[in-house]
Write an enzyme that holds these catalytic residues in place. Structure first.
Site, mmCIF file in Angstrom:
data_model
loop_
_atom_site.group_PDB
_atom_site.id
_atom_site.type_symbol
_atom_site.label_atom_id
_atom_site.label_comp_id
_atom_site.label_asym_id
_atom_site.label_seq_id
_atom_site.Cartn_x
_atom_site.Cartn_y
_atom_site.Cartn_z
ATOM 1 C CB THR A 151 -0.953 0.021 1.230
ATOM 2 O OG1 THR A 151 -1.637 -1.221 1.307
ATOM 3 C CG2 THR A 151 -1.969 1.118 1.141
ATOM 4 N NE ARG A 179 -7.516 -8.812 1.368
ATOM 5 C CZ ARG A 179 -6.709 -7.786 1.604
ATOM 6 N NH1 ARG A 179 -6.260 -7.048 0.600
ATOM 7 N NH2 ARG A 179 -6.351 -7.487 2.826
ATOM 8 C CB VAL A 180 -12.213 -5.520 -1.197
ATOM 9 C CG1 VAL A 180 -12.046 -4.041 -0.901
ATOM 10 C CG2 VAL A 180 -12.640 -5.738 -2.646
ATOM 11 N N GLY A 181 -9.388 -5.217 0.645
ATOM 12 C CA GLY A 181 -8.850 -4.890 1.969
ATOM 13 C C GLY A 181 -9.399 -3.583 2.507
ATOM 14 C CG ASP A 182 -6.709 -1.350 4.885
ATOM 15 O OD1 ASP A 182 -6.143 -2.341 4.376
ATOM 16 O OD2 ASP A 182 -6.136 -0.257 5.052
ATOM 17 N N GLY A 203 -1.166 -1.727 5.991
ATOM 18 C CA GLY A 203 -0.982 -2.861 6.894
ATOM 19 C C GLY A 203 -1.939 -3.985 6.607
ATOM 20 N N GLY A 205 -5.009 -5.594 6.056
ATOM 21 C CA GLY A 205 -6.300 -4.998 5.723
ATOM 22 C C GLY A 205 -7.460 -5.536 6.530
HETATM 23 N N1 GLY Z 1 -3.591 -2.709 3.440
HETATM 24 C C1 GLY Z 1 -3.875 -3.182 2.160
HETATM 25 C C2 GLY Z 1 -4.621 -4.423 2.102
HETATM 26 O O1 GLY Z 1 -4.666 -5.168 3.078
HETATM 27 O O2 GLY Z 1 -5.198 -4.697 1.081
#
Ligand code: GLY
Length: 292
Positions: A151, A179-182, A203, A205
């Protein structure tokens, strides 16, 4: 801080940086912050500065975003990005997008539309219609195989007192497709509100999402300066045995940086000090921060 001042901070991910990659991380962050600072120096907006800085990071294969994105379990690149305008609370975010050179540009194009988040094919169609999907070449992932990548982001405050935050990522290497993170989720990987300040996170997510880590920092900044507020990330990350890093600027222009990862590539610039400062650990910036 009077309102003729500006501040910008970028990060290149909370992770472990191998010694032979430290220079690339420092110089990549410095280039990005300088690109944003140039806009702020000329009286441009925090929103334009944050978008430009993240574009520079997305174009640099050193970082897991845009060109440097890692591949998922299907061998594909899926990227997430978001940008927020602290003046209007407008949000533009895209998730699980492919074939877009600069996902942050697609996110920015969404700022003026009713939806705040588009995913997958809908986001790709939107980006194509906005002229952001060249027929080729596709993004080439030169970062695949580096599990420490994570990131990029930027927070900026302009001379008019407006705050913006932007975050972009190639996600997790080898993760499930879709998959989608934060990063594209408000209150998780980013947030901005002129009345409080702005944040961009990096970090794990899932841990950042479960703990609404960005929102926690924003809430803390309502009552304390950015450099104290950012320390709220440590307890929830310890509870989940997770890693995270955050950059923040509060409404007065104070910078906050915190991470529990080995390294956190960083750079900042301000009207208060002439030179861009870059680092790969928050401790390196302590002295300079006190001068902002
Ligand atoms: N911090 C980015 C992710 O986990 O996708």
């Amino acid at each position: 801080m009077d309102r003729l001042q500006w501040v910008i901070v970028v990060h290149g991910g909370a992770k472990t940086i191998a010694p032979d990659k430290a220079v690339a991380h420092r110089s990549g962050c410095a280039r990005a912050v300088e690109a944003g600072a140039e806009i702020l120096r000329r009286g441009g907006s925090a929103l334009d500065a944050a978008r430009r800085a993240v574009c520079v990071l997305e174009d640099d294969p050193t970082f897991n975003a845009g060109r440097g994105s890692v591949r998922n379990a299907a061998g594909e690149i899926e990227m997430d990005a978001a940008i927020m305008d602290g003046e209007t609370l407008a949000i533009g975010a895209v998730a699980a997008v492919r074939h877009v050179a600069n996902p942050i540009e697609a996110a920015a194009a969404l700022l003026d539309t009713p939806p705040i988040l588009l995913v997958g094919k809908g986001a790709e169609r939107f980006a194509r219609d906005a002229g952001l999907c060249p027929a080729g070449p596709e993004i080439v992932s030169v970062a695949a195989g580096d599990p420490g990548h994570d990131t990029v982001g930027c927070v900026a405050l302009d001379r008019a007192g407006h705050v913006a935050a932007a975050t972009s990522t190639g996600g997790l290497e080898g993760t499930l497709p879709g998959r989608v993170g934060d990063s594209p989720l408000p209150g998780c990987g980013f947030y901005a509100d002129d009345a409080i300040g702005g944040v961009s996170l990096s970090g794990d997510g899932e841990a950042i999402g479960r703990t609404l880590l960005g929102a926690r920092v924003m809430r803390a900044m309502e009552r304390e300066p950015a450099d104290e507020a950012v320390t709220v990330i440590f307890a929830p990350m310890e509870r989940l045995a997770a890693e995270a890093g955050v950059i923040a600027i509060d409404a007065t222009g104070q910078i906050g940086i915190a991470h529990n990862s080995d390294h956190f590539a960083l750079a900042c610039a301000s009207s208060a000090f002439p030179e861009v400062v870059s680092a790969i650990h928050q401790n390196e910036l302590r002295e300079e921060k006190s001068n902002v």
